[in-house]
Design a protein around this motif. Structure first.
Motif, PDB file in Angstrom:
ATOM      1  N   ALA A 166       4.441 -53.528  14.416  1.00  0.00           N
ATOM      2  CA  ALA A 166       3.572 -53.938  13.308  1.00  0.00           C
ATOM      3  C   ALA A 166       3.443 -52.817  12.282  1.00  0.00           C
ATOM      4  CB  ALA A 166       2.197 -54.340  13.839  1.00  0.00           C
ATOM      5  N   ALA A 167       3.331 -51.573  12.758  1.00  0.00           N
ATOM      6  CA  ALA A 167       3.214 -50.436  11.850  1.00  0.00           C
ATOM      7  C   ALA A 167       4.471 -50.271  11.014  1.00  0.00           C
ATOM      8  CB  ALA A 167       2.925 -49.163  12.644  1.00  0.00           C
ATOM      9  N   LEU A 168       5.633 -50.389  11.656  1.00  0.00           N
ATOM     10  CA  LEU A 168       6.891 -50.211  10.941  1.00  0.00           C
ATOM     11  C   LEU A 168       7.146 -51.355   9.967  1.00  0.00           C
ATOM     12  CD1 LEU A 168       9.119 -48.887  13.872  1.00  0.00           C
ATOM     13  CD2 LEU A 168       8.150 -47.575  11.973  1.00  0.00           C
ATOM     14  N   GLU A 169       6.823 -52.590  10.377  1.00  0.00           N
ATOM     15  CA  GLU A 169       7.019 -53.727   9.485  1.00  0.00           C
ATOM     16  C   GLU A 169       6.097 -53.668   8.275  1.00  0.00           C
ATOM     17  OE1 GLU A 169       6.927 -57.540  11.286  1.00  0.00           O
ATOM     18  OE2 GLU A 169       8.455 -57.065  12.799  1.00  0.00           O
ATOM     19  N   ALA A 170       4.920 -53.031   8.447  1.00  0.00           N
ATOM     20  CA  ALA A 170       3.996 -52.874   7.330  1.00  0.00           C
ATOM     21  C   ALA A 170       4.350 -51.659   6.472  1.00  0.00           C
ATOM     22  CB  ALA A 170       2.565 -52.751   7.837  1.00  0.00           C
ATOM     23  N   GLY A 171       5.388 -50.910   6.870  1.00  0.00           N
ATOM     24  CA  GLY A 171       5.817 -49.747   6.100  1.00  0.00           C
ATOM     25  C   GLY A 171       5.001 -48.499   6.355  1.00  0.00           C
ATOM     26  N   LEU A 229       5.161 -45.642   8.505  1.00  0.00           N
ATOM     27  CA  LEU A 229       5.861 -44.779   9.449  1.00  0.00           C
ATOM     28  C   LEU A 229       4.933 -43.716  10.030  1.00  0.00           C
ATOM     29  CD1 LEU A 229       8.463 -43.846  10.827  1.00  0.00           C
ATOM     30  CD2 LEU A 229       8.964 -42.477   8.781  1.00  0.00           C
ATOM     31  N   ALA A 230       4.041 -43.183   9.195  1.00  0.00           N
ATOM     32  CA  ALA A 230       3.117 -42.146   9.660  1.00  0.00           C
ATOM     33  C   ALA A 230       2.198 -42.694  10.751  1.00  0.00           C
ATOM     34  CB  ALA A 230       2.288 -41.621   8.487  1.00  0.00           C
ATOM     35  N   TYR A 231       1.748 -43.938  10.600  1.00  0.00           N
ATOM     36  CA  TYR A 231       0.902 -44.548  11.628  1.00  0.00           C
ATOM     37  C   TYR A 231       1.680 -44.717  12.934  1.00  0.00           C
ATOM     38  CZ  TYR A 231      -2.848 -45.693   8.315  1.00  0.00           C
ATOM     39  OH  TYR A 231      -3.871 -45.631   7.419  1.00  0.00           O
ATOM     40  N   ALA A 232       2.951 -45.110  12.835  1.00  0.00           N
ATOM     41  CA  ALA A 232       3.768 -45.283  14.034  1.00  0.00           C
ATOM     42  C   ALA A 232       3.922 -43.954  14.778  1.00  0.00           C
ATOM     43  CB  ALA A 232       5.142 -45.843  13.657  1.00  0.00           C
ATOM     44  N   ILE A 233       4.136 -42.881  14.046  1.00  0.00           N
ATOM     45  CA  ILE A 233       4.249 -41.553  14.675  1.00  0.00           C
ATOM     46  C   ILE A 233       2.928 -41.158  15.320  1.00  0.00           C
ATOM     47  CG2 ILE A 233       4.625 -39.102  14.209  1.00  0.00           C
ATOM     48  CD1 ILE A 233       6.549 -39.951  11.979  1.00  0.00           C
ATOM     49  N   ALA A 234       1.819 -41.473  14.644  1.00  0.00           N
ATOM     50  CA  ALA A 234       0.496 -41.155  15.195  1.00  0.00           C
ATOM     51  C   ALA A 234       0.229 -41.915  16.487  1.00  0.00           C
ATOM     52  CB  ALA A 234      -0.584 -41.476  14.162  1.00  0.00           C
ATOM     53  N   ILE A 235       0.699 -43.156  16.570  1.00  0.00           N
ATOM     54  CA  ILE A 235       0.527 -43.938  17.803  1.00  0.00           C
ATOM     55  C   ILE A 235       1.250 -43.253  18.961  1.00  0.00           C
ATOM     56  CG2 ILE A 235       1.109 -46.125  18.934  1.00  0.00           C
ATOM     57  CD1 ILE A 235       0.768 -47.437  16.129  1.00  0.00           C
TER      58      ILE A 235
END
Length: 494
Positions: free
Chosen positions: A403-408, A410-416
């Motif tokens: 969901a993070a990557l599809e929403a653009g 990337l920083a949130y995905a790394i934080a997860i």
């Protein structure tokens, strides 16, 4: 009878609660409480199996908006089934744990308050009336304050009082928000509010109502920095209560927040016009890291799990902050995964503490040798919190990453991913003590009064943690169901 299921799921525990106060006989009270909770779980499961689009039930035969409507969608049925099932399993622990946790002579009051709390949570989920949400919120809150205060230590009173103060503030904010919406729309029915929001959505009053509702539910959800009530409430309450609340209370409030943001105000207004994701996203990240970091430094097992819950709430709100259909799906999936995993861990912690006699992590030295099954079960629950493949936690975190990557983002995905590494640290602290420290010598002071395996306490924990593995390995049915549920939620189908 099938047509009455939406109201039966709430009415059964509501009617059983005052009966327990009248009966008072310990064994009969336990049996009646278990029967009422289990019957409610059966009703919820039947609803989940038969609902497709939406089931509308008119209480008393009065159609909305004049009467109160109970509205069951796939998302509603899922949360109902989750809450009733975990509430029933936690009660199995309560049948033994209350003898130690609750003062003699108050057992009937404990079970009555427990069923009232369950009633309030279920009512919030199923009702389609805005004021009814507040009524059931107060029922669950007031009974929860009483349940926390019944803890075995005097600090339970302080924890309950702090919870009462913050909970009352949160409830007041919710009531004001509902009142402002009623002022602008002239109705309390959810569907009616949505239809009339198109004409008043840009007014300052509606914006203020949005702010009051978000803050009110944020306090109840323990969103950072509104989380101060949660650790002590979970730690000081009776074992069955902490296990029940950890898996249900915040999850129901999260579901309410989804329905308010997406179902009432709409994703385009909340995340487009108001740009709410720019505030909720960073707060979620801070909560994820703050909760996990705090958990690392705890010396109490239950307090470690409580602070871990604050971090997990951050994952839930982060999924919502994306403002996308995929984020809604990830949030609902993580709601279920975390509810099952954390309930199992709190049940297990309660059983271990009853065996060891203290909740200090240092006292678990050598537990891998003394209680190998309990230690292994904790590892199973711990890897579920981390998100290791083969667990429900992995399925939900993978959906959150997507969901993070599809929403653009990337920083949130790394934080997860980074916050999951913090979960490795605090889980490893306990595992290291259990498996790599020598147990106390036989006959030492720390082993005096040590009890044997209490299968009545361990069995519920093993069942729930086993379910988290089953959901992780065989996830397709639940992911398919929740995907349809998320579509309904995102499109505003209450």
């Amino acid at each position: 009878m099938m047509a009455q299921l939406p109201v039966l799921v709430v009415i059964i525990p509501l009617l059983a609660a005052p009966l327990l106060v009248l009966v008072r006989q310990r064994a009969l009270v336990r049996l009646m409480a278990l029967a009422a909770s289990a019957a409610s779980a059966v009703c919820a499961t039947l609803l989940a199996l038969q609902v497709d689009d939406a089931i509308s039930y008119h209480v008393g035969g009065w159609p909305p908006p004049v009467g109160i409507e109970y509205r069951v969608t796939k998302a509603t049925a899922f949360v109902l089934t989750l809450v009733t099932s975990l509430g029933t399993v936690a009660l199995f622990l309560g049948t033994r744990g209350t003898r130690k946790d609750v003062q003699e002579g108050r057992t009937h009051l404990f079970y009555a308050a427990y069923l009232l709390c369950l009633t309030g949570l279920l009512g919030m989920v199923v009702t389609g009336d805005a004021f009814n949400v507040f009524v059931f919120l107060e029922i669950s809150s007031l009974s929860t304050y009483a349940l926390v205060a019944m803890g075995p230590r005097r600090r339970a009173l302080t924890a309950a009082f702090n919870y009462l103060i913050l909970g009352t503030i949160g409830g007041t904010f919710v009531l004001i928000g509902i009142g402002l919406l009623y002022q602008m729309t002239g109705t309390l029915n959810g569907i009616d509010i949505v239809e009339k929001m198109a004409d008043v959505g840009e007014t300052r009053t509606v914006q203020v109502a949005f702010a009051f509702l978000v803050v009110g539910f944020g306090i109840k959800l323990a969103v950072f920095p509104l989380h101060q009530w949660l650790p002590n409430a979970y730690v000081e309450s009776p074992s069955a209560v902490s296990s029940f609340l950890a898996g249900t209370a915040t999850k129901v409030i999260y579901f309410q927040m989804i329905r308010v943001l997406l179902g009432v105000f709409g994703a385009s207004y909340v995340f487009g016009t108001l740009q709410f994701g720019l505030l909720l996203g960073p707060l979620s990240l801070i909560g994820m890291f703050a909760g996990s970091l705090a958990a690392i430094y705890q010396n109490s097992l239950k307090r470690l799990l409580a602070y871990s819950s604050i971090g997990q709430v951050g994952y839930l709100t982060l999924a919502l902050a994306f403002g996308t259909e995929e984020g809604t799906y990830a949030g609902m999936l993580h709601l279920g995964a975390h509810a099952v995993t954390k309930t199992g861990l709190f049940l297990l912690a309660s059983a271990i503490i009853a065996h060891v006699g203290t909740d200090r992590i240092a006292s678990l030295a050598g537990l891998g040798k003394r209680m190998p099954l309990a230690a292994f079960a904790f590892v199973v629950g711990g890897v579920g919190l981390i998100g290791v493949p083969g667990t429900a936690g992995f399925v939900s975190k993978w959906a959150l990453l997507r969901a993070a990557l599809e929403a653009g983002h990337l920083a949130y995905a790394i934080a997860i991913l980074l916050s999951s590494l913090l979960a490795v640290v605090y889980v490893w602290r306990v595992v290291e003590v259990m498996y790599f420290r020598e147990p106390p010598d036989e006959g030492s002071e720390s082993l005096k009064g040590l009890r044997g395996y209490d299968w009545g306490a361990f069995a519920p924990a093993l069942v729930v943690l086993g379910a988290s593995i089953v959901l992780g390995v065989w996830s397709e049915p639940i992911t398919s169901y929740l995907h349809d549920a998320a579509v309904q939620l995102y499109q505003g189908s209450r």
